[in-house]
Design a protein around this motif. Structure first.
Motif, mmCIF file in Angstrom:
data_model
loop_
_atom_site.group_PDB
_atom_site.id
_atom_site.type_symbol
_atom_site.label_atom_id
_atom_site.label_comp_id
_atom_site.label_asym_id
_atom_site.label_seq_id
_atom_site.Cartn_x
_atom_site.Cartn_y
_atom_site.Cartn_z
ATOM 1 N N ALA A 115 0.833 -1.209 0.000
ATOM 2 C CA ALA A 115 0.000 0.000 0.000
ATOM 3 C C ALA A 115 0.863 1.254 0.000
ATOM 4 C CB ALA A 115 -0.929 -0.013 1.215
ATOM 5 N N VAL A 116 1.956 1.230 0.756
ATOM 6 C CA VAL A 116 2.870 2.373 0.790
ATOM 7 C C VAL A 116 3.554 2.561 -0.564
ATOM 8 C CG1 VAL A 116 5.009 3.247 1.808
ATOM 9 C CG2 VAL A 116 3.239 2.282 3.276
ATOM 10 N N GLU A 117 3.829 1.470 -1.240
ATOM 11 C CA GLU A 117 4.412 1.571 -2.588
ATOM 12 C C GLU A 117 3.441 2.296 -3.517
ATOM 13 O OE1 GLU A 117 7.476 0.856 -5.432
ATOM 14 O OE2 GLU A 117 7.456 0.544 -3.267
ATOM 15 N N HIS A 118 2.165 1.995 -3.355
ATOM 16 C CA HIS A 118 1.138 2.627 -4.195
ATOM 17 C C HIS A 118 0.869 4.067 -3.767
ATOM 18 C CE1 HIS A 118 -2.377 3.053 -6.696
ATOM 19 N NE2 HIS A 118 -3.147 3.285 -5.642
ATOM 20 N N PHE A 119 0.884 4.321 -2.463
ATOM 21 C CA PHE A 119 0.594 5.650 -1.918
ATOM 22 C C PHE A 119 1.690 5.999 -0.910
ATOM 23 C CE2 PHE A 119 -1.494 8.782 0.807
ATOM 24 C CZ PHE A 119 -2.162 9.574 -0.119
ATOM 25 N N PRO A 120 2.855 6.451 -1.403
ATOM 26 C CA PRO A 120 3.983 6.715 -0.505
ATOM 27 C C PRO A 120 3.679 7.851 0.468
ATOM 28 C CG PRO A 120 4.461 7.504 -2.721
ATOM 29 C CD PRO A 120 3.195 6.727 -2.817
ATOM 30 N N LEU A 121 4.252 7.740 1.666
ATOM 31 C CA LEU A 121 4.059 8.756 2.700
ATOM 32 C C LEU A 121 5.263 9.692 2.659
ATOM 33 C CD1 LEU A 121 2.731 6.422 5.547
ATOM 34 C CD2 LEU A 121 1.557 7.357 3.542
#
Length: 678
Positions: free
Chosen positions: A181-187
């Motif tokens: 999920a972080v790969e898709h929507f990085p923080l």
């Protein structure tokens, strides 16, 4: 108390330094080159103070300024602070790109949490920070990435759940699902962008294609046995050769100059100084009483014949490339009408062309310094004239002997009117000049490939053209020309011809050959790298069909190579080449990989080709290939770590892995051209 100035204003470094962005030419003074649908490799050095984990993103902007694509960049060699990513412009036009550097909040937290919790330090604080981070991420992603938001919300709840043990709480915040999920929507935090840099994206023919060269006067030429004299071929007879060229899979048919040929100082066979009355002379000695660069040689036919020839080629999906040779025979009309366009020697004569030890007494070079305005606009008129006659590609003879400013002006003027017009530089010269011609606007160029023969030479050159110079230089890998018959081909036999064709067609999106290559023409004029009985100075009578019927033609194999190229998009990009290891010093191994986006009718897919080739035309070689599996973008490997490959030459299939045995006989099949079957 007076307001204090912000110390960050006007500084060259942003919050996160983003430096050495590539491909950038002279700080953005010239645009880097791209092709519609071709991958562009973007790199930068990105770093910051402290130990927080960084991320980097390459961002592509469409000609209208809107964001066209953003691609997560991957770190390079450890300790280098280098990052690399791939952008793929979808249309032609003036695009731009930038690189963003940012603090990766999630990766920083995950690293610190793992270290501290393992050491039983700040356990509750680290879990609470993770819950807060992912809780905020869930809110931020709710509309933009709802699936990721659900994952973040669940992970935050797990991290904050005191009923679970520490390890389970940490596992919930660092699971595979969370990382995806972080790969898709990085923080991201402290996002800092480089400036935007120009990227000129051009049509396919500017950077992809298979070229074939023939002399129209030889196609259909007849030699009269009783006299030994020739009747020239012409555009009507040459049309009969077009279907065979198209059937071999070529995209571009290049014609040497088609203009009237001078009679003064005309060269005879094999560049002799005396021509007989029936000798046709060199097409590059342009101009006579019949006209100059805007005219057609009377023996080749009329303007209507030429236009019909172009139309017939186009119907077969062949584009015509016309030679633009800016030089004149002594009897060119310009020599008397505009003597200021040439160099006059102290004795009053016009200087002829020389490239010691070669002398071209039949050619006067142009001088752009005496009347730059008049000469430049006359050449512009000529180029526009041939564009009106259906030509969209120009192969430019010896552009390195003309001022670079002239090419920047001419190509810039033409491409502003017609962005579809392509110019190929026939420039075998110093690297600095070849680089300058690319910057000046030439879409592609001849290259040093012709003289790179050993494994070591080829590895070095392939890396150079696919990475180091790809932003400004698109090489066309011609295997031979009327002027170039290398020692490798003179003594390599049919295997040598086959090897060079494989190398050119499989390693580079642009390649070409001159007629006679498929017949293994390999006898040189003594002491030279040119064919004996050179077609530049005489007619050639070739029976292509008879050679093919007898099994002594390379044409069927050339057809196969071009068919493979058309079936595999990975082979038509320049910047996607990777080298692999071979235990044998004469066996070269490279791969080309491309991720192909989904269309309305086709799902997304991967296309990967591996070429294992014996570059020694005299021997059988065997050994072990060691593949860089990351470069192949493999997924779904068999339990034993293997994958299925199909040899596109023989049809054989094997299970390959990281290490693989090979045996290649140059006289049978010198190469494996392997397609990874997904």
């Amino acid at each position: 108390m007076a307001a204090q100035a912000d110390p960050r204003e006007g500084l060259r470094f942003g919050r996160i330094p983003v430096t050495n962005v590539q491909p950038v030419l002279e700080g953005g003074k010239f645009p880097a080159k791209g092709i519609r649908g071709a991958d562009v490799r973007v790199s930068a050095v990105v770093f910051r103070e402290g130990h927080d984990v960084l991320g980097a993103t390459a961002v592509l902007f469409a000609p209208d300024g809107s964001e066209g694509q953003r691609a997560r960049m991957r770190p390079g060699a450890k300790g280098s602070d280098a990052w690399e990513g791939v952008l793929t412009p979808s249309t032609e036009g003036n695009w731009s790109f930038a690189v963003e550097g940012w603090t990766d909040l999630y990766a920083t937290w995950a690293h610190n949490a793992q270290v501290k919790i393992n050491a039983d330090v700040d356990v509750d604080v680290m879990l609470a920070e993770g819950a807060l981070l992912l809780g905020n991420a869930a809110k931020a992603a709710k509309s933009a990435a709802p699936e990721a938001a659900k994952v973040f919300k669940a992970a935050a709840a797990t991290l904050a759940d005191p009923s679970l043990n520490t390890n389970d709480r940490l596992a919930g915040g660092t699971s595979r699902e969370v990382r995806a999920a972080v790969e898709h929507f990085p923080l991201r935090d402290l996002v800092t962008s480089s400036e935007r840099f120009p990227l000129l994206v051009e049509r396919d023919a500017a950077g992809r294609g298979a070229w074939y060269e023939f002399f129209p006067r030889s196609e259909g030429a007849m030699r009269h046995p009783e006299t030994g004299e020739w009747t020239s071929g012409n555009f009507r007879t040459a049309r009969h050769r077009l279907p065979a060229v198209a059937a071999m899979g070529f995209d571009v048919l290049y014609l040497p100059p088609i203009h009237p040929i001078g009679t003064i100082n005309r060269k005879g066979p094999n560049n002799t100084l005396v021509a007989g009355p029936a000798d046709p002379g060199s097409p590059w000695a342009i101009g006579s009483a019949d006209g100059g660069h805007d005219a057609i040689h009377p023996d080749l036919g009329s303007l209507a014949d030429f236009e019909a020839f172009v139309a017939a080629a186009n119907e077969l999906d062949l584009e015509i490339a016309l030679d633009l040779a800016l030089q004149c025979a002594p009897d060119h009309p310009w020599a008397t009408e505009h003597p200021e366009w040439f160099t006059t020697r102290v004795d009053g004569t016009i200087a002829y062309a020389e490239n010691p030890p070669k002398k071209y007494q039949d050619i006067y070079p142009l001088n752009f310094d005496n009347d730059p305005t008049g000469l430049s606009h006359e050449i512009l008129r000529i180029v526009r004239l041939w564009i009106e006659r259906g030509v969209r590609i120009f192969r430019v003879d010896n552009p390195h002997t003309k001022p670079v400013w002239f090419w920047e002006w001419l190509i810039g003027t033409i491409n502003a009117e017609r962005p579809d017009i392509v110019f190929l530089a026939e420039a075998f010269t110093r690297p600095a000049m070849m680089a300058a011609l690319g910057r000046a606007g030439f879409q592609q160029s001849y290259s040093y490939f012709t003289w790179r023969n050993t494994k070591e030479e080829l590895e070095e050159y392939l890396v150079h053209v696919s990475r180091d110079s790809a932003g400004y230089f698109r090489p066309n890998f011609f295997v031979n020309t009327p002027d170039i018959l290398t020692e490798y081909l003179q003594y390599g036999g049919p295997a040598g011809f086959k090897i060079r064709a494989i190398l050119a067609a499989m390693s580079n999106p642009l390649w070409g050959m001159y007629a006679g290559y498929e017949l293994y023409e390999h006898v040189a004029r003594p002491g030279s790298e040119e064919n004996i009985d050179n077609e530049k100075y005489e007619f050639k009578d070739r029976d292509f069909a008879a050679a093919e019927a007898a099994g002594s033609s390379l044409a069927p194999f050339v057809t196969l190579l071009n068919r493979i190229r058309r079936a595999h998009p990975a082979l038509l990009d320049l910047q996607n080449l990777s080298l692999h290891e071979s235990s044998d010093p004469a066996t070269l191994v490279f791969s080309k990989h491309k991720n192909i986006a989904a269309t309305a009718t086709e799902p997304a897919r991967k296309d990967t080709i591996i070429v294992v080739i014996n570059v020694d035309p005299h021997s059988m070689r065997e050994g072990e290939v060691t593949l860089d599996l990351d470069a192949l973008s493999l997924d779904g490997l068999s339990p034993d770590g293997t994958f299925l490959v199909e040899d596109l030459v023989t049809g054989a299939t094997w299970n390959w892995g990281k290490k693989n045995y090979f045996r290649l006989d140059a006289h049978l099949e010198p190469a494996h051209i392997l397609h990874i079957r997904r």
